[in-house]
Design an enzyme around this catalytic site. Structure first.
Site, short mmCIF file in Angstrom:
data_model
loop_
_atom_site.label_atom_id
_atom_site.label_comp_id
_atom_site.label_asym_id
_atom_site.label_seq_id
_atom_site.Cartn_x
_atom_site.Cartn_y
_atom_site.Cartn_z
N THR A 343 0.84 -1.19 0.00
CA THR A 343 0.00 0.00 0.00
C THR A 343 0.88 1.24 0.00
OG1 THR A 343 -1.76 1.20 1.16
CG2 THR A 343 -0.22 -0.04 2.52
N HIS A 396 2.26 -11.50 14.38
CA HIS A 396 3.29 -12.01 15.29
C HIS A 396 3.02 -13.46 15.73
CE1 HIS A 396 6.83 -11.57 17.49
NE2 HIS A 396 6.53 -10.56 18.30
#
Length: 425
Positions: A343, A396
């Site tokens: 992006t 994560h």
């Protein structure tokens, strides 16, 4: 008479919202004419007439949610006299006059179409349910709305284009919060602060839902680095004219970043994966999503097999997808899949941001504005260099911090040495 039904639009789409009807009841249409626009979670779809005839009845109004296969209107065969609305509306009027209770005053003729039963508006004007609802929300008197319809019926578009300042406010919009305190004006009079209430489009509501789900589901973390864009800007300056002459497309930054991302993903395959229950699905292909800002909100069309494409092919693919996004002609196949997303907030001037994951992907790279900043070349020298901050947001749960940092460093190194992108690719 034939029914106008909601067509199948892909396995992942089961319903949509009637965005707007482009024809009115009684209008004559030809086979292939667009009747209405249907808004879905991902794309807007035009529904066309399968045969020529007259639009007999609109079953589902603008703003209503409809399901696949549902009947939303009826079309009668024939030309209907070729006169459109004036030819069919009187017949509908006569039917309604036959079953409607007699008016209190026998002299004035009844309205062509009975007012919607759910409305409590005291207006003498005839209006569609969606128009009455919008008028109530905006505190507009229907009597003051000018209709473009030949028989004077008010539709939603008439309310939207009505100058609300010309209408005398009589009541606050429905479901509106408590009115803002009125401020005293000259002479001791008060005024109400103007507000406007807009309903979210289906796509905007879906975007909002998915972004919240991403933050609630993934253990999202973002790491940052910066890239010296000197080498890439030098290559573009030297090669852009010959590149465009040969390939008929501009040499932009996105092809460099796409190539760098693919090179880094090959070194760190976990970032090109997704979580499926207790399994990690490692994808051995590289379909890179490119976030594009469109009128209805952000969409992420996908550049397929980016590892097999050259710079020119990547640039052409991105340009084609961006053009489709802005003209609202993206197909579902353009949006489905994707293993990683890029992006570019820099096109709007963003200097730094933390992009949100495009689930079920586990990584997204954010690009930002190129800005001249003083950089230490060595212990003795400082130079102004075109620098860009880059950000990697990652899940994560399956990606360790050290892996994410090394991935971003790899992207940085490949971009600062553009020739290596040819070797890595």
């Amino acid at each position: 008479m034939s029914e106008i039904k909601v067509p199948a639009m892909g396995e992942s789409i089961t319903e949509g919202t009637v965005s707007r009807w482009l024809v009115k009841e009684g209008d004559t249409v030809n086979q292939g004419d667009v009747l209405l626009e249907l808004e879905t979670d991902k794309v807007n779809i035009e529904i066309s007439a399968e045969e020529s005839g007259v639009l007999e009845k609109i079953v589902r109004q603008e703003g209503e949610t409809v399901e696949i296969g549902e009947t939303i209107g009826t079309l009668s065969a024939g030309t209907g006299g070729g006169s459109g609305a004036p030819a069919s509306q009187p017949a509908a009027t006569e039917q309604k006059q036959a079953v409607a209770p007699a008016p209190e005053a026998p002299t004035p003729p009844p309205a062509p179409i009975a007012a919607a039963p759910e409305s409590s508006d005291s207006s003498s004007k005839t209006a569609s349910p969606s128009a009455r609802k919008l008028a109530r929300e905006r505190g507009i008197e229907l009597d003051q709305v000018q209709s473009k319809d030949p028989i004077g019926r008010v539709y939603q578009d008439d309310v939207k284009t009505h100058n609300t300042q010309a209408a005398a406010p009589t009541a606050p919009p429905a479901k509106a919060p408590a009115a803002a305190p009125s401020a005293p004006a000259a002479g001791g009079s008060t005024y109400t602060k103007p507000v406007e209430r807009q309903r979210m489009s289906r796509r905007r509501a879906t975007i909002a839902k998915r972004l919240v789900e991403a933050q609630q589901t993934a253990a999202m973390l973002t790491t940052f680095n910066e890239v010296d864009m000197t080498a890439i800007m030098d290559v573009r300056k030297r090669r852009k004219d010959k590149f465009k002459e040969k390939h008929e497309i501009n040499l932009g930054f996105m092809s460099f970043f796409t190539k760098a991302v693919v090179g880094a993903l090959k070194k760190f395959p976990t970032i090109n994966a997704e979580i499926d229950g207790e399994d990690v699905v490692l994808k051995k292909y590289y379909d890179i999503g490119i976030a594009v800002s469109a009128k209805e909100g952000l969409v992420v069309p996908v550049v397929r097999d980016a590892d097999r494409l050259g710079f020119a092919e990547i640039e052409k693919s991105i340009a084609d997808l961006a053009s489709k996004a802005r003209s609202n002609t993206l197909a579902l196949s353009d949006l489905q899949g994707g293993t990683f997303t890029i992006t570019n907030g820099g096109t709007f001037g963003s200097l730094l941001s933390t992009p949100i994951l495009n689930t079920p992907q586990v990584g997204i790279l954010g690009m930002h504005k190129i800005q001249l900043r003083p950089v230490a070349i060595d212990a003795e020298r400082m130079e102004n260099r075109p620098m860009m901050y880059i950000a990697l947001s990652y899940d994560h749960r399956i990606i360790d911090g050290s892996e994410a940092v090394r991935f971003l460093v790899t992207v940085k190194e490949l971009l600062e040495d553009p020739e290596s992108l040819l070797i890595e690719g």
